[in-house]
Design an enzyme around this catalytic site. Structure first.
Site, PDB file in Angstrom:
ATOM      1  N   LYS A 171      20.968  17.868  55.638  1.00 53.90           N
ATOM      2  CA  LYS A 171      20.275  16.725  56.257  1.00 53.90           C
ATOM      3  C   LYS A 171      21.274  15.850  57.005  1.00 53.90           C
ATOM      4  O   LYS A 171      22.197  15.303  56.397  1.00 53.90           O
ATOM      5  CB  LYS A 171      19.601  15.873  55.174  1.00 53.90           C
ATOM      6  CG  LYS A 171      18.766  14.741  55.757  1.00 53.90           C
ATOM      7  CD  LYS A 171      18.340  13.736  54.703  1.00 53.90           C
ATOM      8  CE  LYS A 171      19.338  12.619  54.514  1.00 53.90           C
ATOM      9  NZ  LYS A 171      19.529  11.779  55.710  1.00 53.90           N
ATOM     10  N   GLY A 222      29.248   9.763  52.888  1.00 56.84           N
ATOM     11  CA  GLY A 222      28.564   8.521  53.246  1.00 56.84           C
ATOM     12  C   GLY A 222      29.233   7.352  52.540  1.00 56.84           C
ATOM     13  O   GLY A 222      30.404   7.427  52.155  1.00 56.84           O
ATOM     14  N   SER A 223      28.484   6.296  52.346  1.00 56.30           N
ATOM     15  CA  SER A 223      29.065   5.083  51.767  1.00 56.30           C
ATOM     16  C   SER A 223      29.260   5.234  50.257  1.00 56.30           C
ATOM     17  O   SER A 223      28.561   6.030  49.603  1.00 56.30           O
ATOM     18  CB  SER A 223      28.155   3.897  52.056  1.00 56.30           C
ATOM     19  OG  SER A 223      26.902   4.125  51.443  1.00 56.30           O
ATOM     20  N   GLU A 244      32.370  12.353  49.421  1.00 61.94           N
ATOM     21  CA  GLU A 244      33.390  11.787  50.317  1.00 61.94           C
ATOM     22  C   GLU A 244      32.873  10.434  50.755  1.00 61.94           C
ATOM     23  O   GLU A 244      31.870  10.349  51.472  1.00 61.94           O
ATOM     24  CB  GLU A 244      33.615  12.704  51.521  1.00 61.94           C
ATOM     25  CG  GLU A 244      34.261  14.029  51.179  1.00 61.94           C
ATOM     26  CD  GLU A 244      35.691  13.911  50.669  1.00 61.94           C
ATOM     27  OE1 GLU A 244      36.256  12.787  50.664  1.00 61.94           O
ATOM     28  OE2 GLU A 244      36.245  14.931  50.254  1.00 61.94           O
ATOM     29  N   CYS A 278      36.172   7.143  58.538  1.00 64.60           N
ATOM     30  CA  CYS A 278      36.497   6.817  57.146  1.00 64.60           C
ATOM     31  C   CYS A 278      38.006   6.680  56.971  1.00 64.60           C
ATOM     32  O   CYS A 278      38.465   5.874  56.166  1.00 64.60           O
ATOM     33  CB  CYS A 278      35.927   7.874  56.214  1.00 64.60           C
ATOM     34  SG  CYS A 278      36.410   9.545  56.645  1.00 64.60           S
ATOM     35  N   GLU A 374      35.479  -2.778  53.724  1.00 62.90           N
ATOM     36  CA  GLU A 374      35.583  -1.759  54.775  1.00 62.90           C
ATOM     37  C   GLU A 374      34.720  -2.212  55.959  1.00 62.90           C
ATOM     38  O   GLU A 374      33.504  -2.341  55.834  1.00 62.90           O
ATOM     39  CB  GLU A 374      35.055  -0.420  54.248  1.00 62.90           C
ATOM     40  CG  GLU A 374      35.080   0.661  55.301  1.00 62.90           C
ATOM     41  CD  GLU A 374      34.384   1.964  54.878  1.00 62.90           C
ATOM     42  OE1 GLU A 374      33.376   1.905  54.167  1.00 62.90           O
ATOM     43  OE2 GLU A 374      34.866   3.031  55.288  1.00 62.90           O
TER      44      GLU A 374
HETATM   45  P1  NAD Z   1      25.119   6.027  54.053  1.00 66.79           P
HETATM   46  O1  NAD Z   1      25.585   6.127  52.644  1.00 66.79           O
HETATM   47  O2  NAD Z   1      24.222   4.905  54.430  1.00 66.79           O
HETATM   48  O3  NAD Z   1      24.337   7.338  54.488  1.00 66.79           O
HETATM   49  C1  NAD Z   1      24.927   8.622  54.413  1.00 66.79           C
HETATM   50  C2  NAD Z   1      23.828   9.663  54.301  1.00 66.79           C
HETATM   51  O4  NAD Z   1      23.134   9.494  53.057  1.00 66.79           O
HETATM   52  C3  NAD Z   1      22.752   9.579  55.388  1.00 66.79           C
HETATM   53  O5  NAD Z   1      22.385  10.894  55.751  1.00 66.79           O
HETATM   54  C4  NAD Z   1      21.609   8.870  54.673  1.00 66.79           C
HETATM   55  O6  NAD Z   1      20.335   9.160  55.215  1.00 66.79           O
HETATM   56  C5  NAD Z   1      21.725   9.410  53.264  1.00 66.79           C
HETATM   57  N1  NAD Z   1      21.180   8.553  52.208  1.00 66.79           N
HETATM   58  C6  NAD Z   1      20.879   7.238  52.263  1.00 66.79           C
HETATM   59  N2  NAD Z   1      20.437   6.804  51.054  1.00 66.79           N
HETATM   60  C7  NAD Z   1      20.485   7.881  50.230  1.00 66.79           C
HETATM   61  C8  NAD Z   1      20.199   8.072  48.831  1.00 66.79           C
HETATM   62  N3  NAD Z   1      19.780   7.074  48.059  1.00 66.79           N
HETATM   63  N4  NAD Z   1      20.391   9.301  48.315  1.00 66.79           N
HETATM   64  C9  NAD Z   1      20.850  10.320  49.069  1.00 66.79           C
HETATM   65  N5  NAD Z   1      21.141  10.194  50.383  1.00 66.79           N
HETATM   66  C10 NAD Z   1      20.956   8.994  50.958  1.00 66.79           C
HETATM   67  O7  NAD Z   1      26.445   6.036  54.928  1.00 66.79           O
HETATM   68  P2  NAD Z   1      26.581   5.906  56.499  1.00 66.79           P
HETATM   69  O8  NAD Z   1      26.343   4.472  56.872  1.00 66.79           O
HETATM   70  O9  NAD Z   1      25.785   6.972  57.165  1.00 66.79           O
HETATM   71  O10 NAD Z   1      28.122   6.279  56.728  1.00 66.79           O
HETATM   72  C11 NAD Z   1      29.133   5.337  56.704  1.00 66.79           C
HETATM   73  C12 NAD Z   1      29.938   5.442  55.437  1.00 66.79           C
HETATM   74  O11 NAD Z   1      30.368   6.787  55.255  1.00 66.79           O
HETATM   75  C13 NAD Z   1      31.207   4.618  55.449  1.00 66.79           C
HETATM   76  O12 NAD Z   1      31.357   3.954  54.221  1.00 66.79           O
HETATM   77  C14 NAD Z   1      32.319   5.649  55.608  1.00 66.79           C
HETATM   78  O13 NAD Z   1      33.575   5.271  55.101  1.00 66.79           O
HETATM   79  C15 NAD Z   1      31.748   6.804  54.875  1.00 66.79           C
HETATM   80  N6  NAD Z   1      32.359   8.045  55.324  1.00 66.79           N
HETATM   81  C16 NAD Z   1      33.192   8.715  54.480  1.00 66.79           C
HETATM   82  C17 NAD Z   1      33.830   9.872  54.893  1.00 66.79           C
HETATM   83  C18 NAD Z   1      34.749  10.624  53.982  1.00 66.79           C
HETATM   84  O14 NAD Z   1      35.026  11.787  54.267  1.00 66.79           O
HETATM   85  N7  NAD Z   1      35.231  10.049  52.908  1.00 66.79           N
HETATM   86  C19 NAD Z   1      33.613  10.345  56.176  1.00 66.79           C
HETATM   87  C20 NAD Z   1      32.764   9.644  57.013  1.00 66.79           C
HETATM   88  C21 NAD Z   1      32.121   8.496  56.567  1.00 66.79           C
END
Ligand code: NAD
Length: 471
Positions: A171, A222-223, A244, A278, A374
């Protein structure tokens, strides 16, 4: 294949429409320019079931054949790099040259992973017994990706998971679904039906996926906040997880650097992709003796680097990718302003796009929000330090531990500092370098588990010991 319309999910090898649509916004204009399908719970079930069916065969396909197929996936991405790059700029905002870099890097990444192989260890081969450890796949993997590097971060999951013999339901983020949907279609022409299913939906699809009993593992980027929810849900049926998550990377600049050589590299290590990386530099610690000189160089770059719609020629930095993030970054800048901190800013286009000017915060207190949180957008705190012990303690005083950088003319001193940083990766005199053969592991709250490298491949497998009695 058309890239400018007809965005479908790929389920069991077929192109599938949703019953509802999701408007995709070009962040440079703030306008919806395309519709993506929204997956229903029944379609999620179908995707998991298709992946389950495909798994029964795929896990027994010889590794050499899986490697060859991955190589073809990489080539297919490279062959369509220009089409993907144009669509990427529209949905993600990054200027076209940087978009091209991502597509090509993703294609080459899959090819690099295709050269890897799960190991087999023979522990004993004697007259009495034969004992080996081999690694077997897990089953169906649930992959969830963010919006900042939508193709790269999906490929980081697809390539090792499929090489290991798993199948997948992926997804993308609701903010950047289009390139991933097209990639699913393209890969569907090469892979057996059901091996890679790509679905799409709003944030509420994520929890449905992580709770689904058909998955053996969740690979999530993600976050940190969402990552914790994913882990909680996964615990209910002990799904494996790789997370990650966020970072607040420190870069340390020692007094013996050649400022003319490093200033631009440091600038783009912080602001490439409008700082939505990130592993971008998010706290810049500079030795007091060179602080003013580096600040003035970075200020000049902030003033001269063109920000705008990434489809226009000469634009280097694009908008923040979505409204939610735009408001978050503006809130941090407003907080800094309200607290009387000194801001050095470049310029940004006016209008409906989510543009935030490059913002350098001049030596804020360590406790300010802009240092502790961040930003994930173009705001960078620049901080003075006097001694190595002091700066290492300040860099490590952080809940995150993703990556960091040391800039110095003396490699030995830089290495000594690097080894004291509590992060999964440290760069010396460079930034943002990742490799398919190197493990990428967030320390502390930056993650759980490992992506990439042999360690990352093995996270998509479990060891099986075969112990044969002889004689
Ligand atoms: P996010 O956590 O809002 O969303 C990430 C993904 O999770 C999206 O596809 C979203 O639809 C999905 N999601 C949302 N709520 C969910 C839930 N309750 N259960 C399962 N999935 C859910 O993050 P974002 O705003 O898309 O990305 C930014 C963040 O990602 C930043 O904090 C960044 O540092 C981090 N990031 C980390 C890495 C890494 O490799 N460590 C790489 C890129 C981004």
């Amino acid at each position: 294949m058309r890239f400018d319309s007809e965005y479908s999910m790929t389920i069991g090898g077929a192109a599938v429409a949703g019953t509802l649509d999701l408007g995709v916004i070009n962040p440079a204009t703030g306008e919806v320019f395309a519709q993506a399908p929204v997956c229903t719970p029944a379609q999620l079930d179908e995707a998991v079931s298709a992946a389950r069916t495909a798994y029964a065969r795929w896990r027994h396909v010889p590794v050499s054949e899986r490697q060859a197929m991955l190589c073809r996936l990489g080539d297919a991405l490279l062959d369509h790099a220009e089409d993907f790059a144009r669509l990427f700029t529209k949905e993600q905002g990054r200027p076209i040259a940087g978009a091209r870099v991502e597509v090509e890097a993703a294609g080459n990444w899959i090819k690099a992973v295709s050269r890897m192989e799960p190991p087999v260890h023979v522990l004993e081969d004697s007259l009495q017994r034969f004992v080996e450890t081999r690694y077997v796949p897990l089953g169906v993997v649930c992959a969830i990706a963010p919006w900042n590097f939508p193709l790269t971060l999906a490929v980081w999951k697809i390539a090792p998971a499929l090489l290991a013999g798993n199948t997948m339901v992926l997804k993308p983020s609701p903010f950047t679904p289009l390139c991933t949907l097209k990639m699913g279609e393209l890969f569907g022409e090469i892979l057996p039906a059901g091996v890679l299913n790509v679905i799409c939906g709003n944030d509420d699809l994520g929890p449905l996926m992580t709770a689904h009993p058909g998955f053996a593992k969740i690979a999530f980027t993600g976050s940190t906040e969402t990552g914790k929810k994913v882990m909680e849900t996964a615990a209910r049926d002990l799904k494996r997880v790789t997370l990650e998550l966020g970072g607040n990377d420190a870069a340390i600049v020692m007094p013996d650097v050649d400022l003319d050589q490093v200033a631009q590299k440091i600038f783009f290590g912080a602001f490439f992709n409008s700082a939505q990386i990130c592993i971008a530099t998010k706290r810049l610690y500079v030795h007091a003796s060179i602080y003013d000189a580096l600040r003035d160089r970075l200020a000049a770059l902030a003033g001269s680097t063109r920000m705008g719609d990434g489809s226009e020629q000469g634009v280097v930095l694009g908008p923040v990718q979505n409204k939610r993030q735009y408001e978050r970054v503006l809130a941090l800048i407003n907080d800094a302003r309200a607290n009387g901190l000194k801001l050095i800013q470049g310029s940004a286009p006016a209008g409906e796009g989510y543009f935030v000017p490059v913002t350098i915060v001049d030596n804020p207190p360590e406790t300010s929000r802009v240092v502790r949180e961040e930003a994930f957008g173009p705001v960078l705190p620049m901080l003075k330090f006097d001694s190595i012990d002091e700066v290492v303690a300040r860099a490590n005083d952080c809940e995150f531990g993703l990556a960091g950088a040391v800039w110095s003319g003396d490699e030995n001193i830089a290495l000594e500092i690097a080894r004291r940083l509590e992060t999964g990766t440290v760069w010396i005199n460079q930034n943002l370098q990742v490799r398919a053969d190197a493990p990428f592991a967030g320390h502390k709250q930056s993650g759980f588990g490992v992506e990439n490298g042999l360690e990352g491949l093995l996270e998509y497998m479990v060891p099986q010991v075969v112990n044969v009695a002889r004689g």
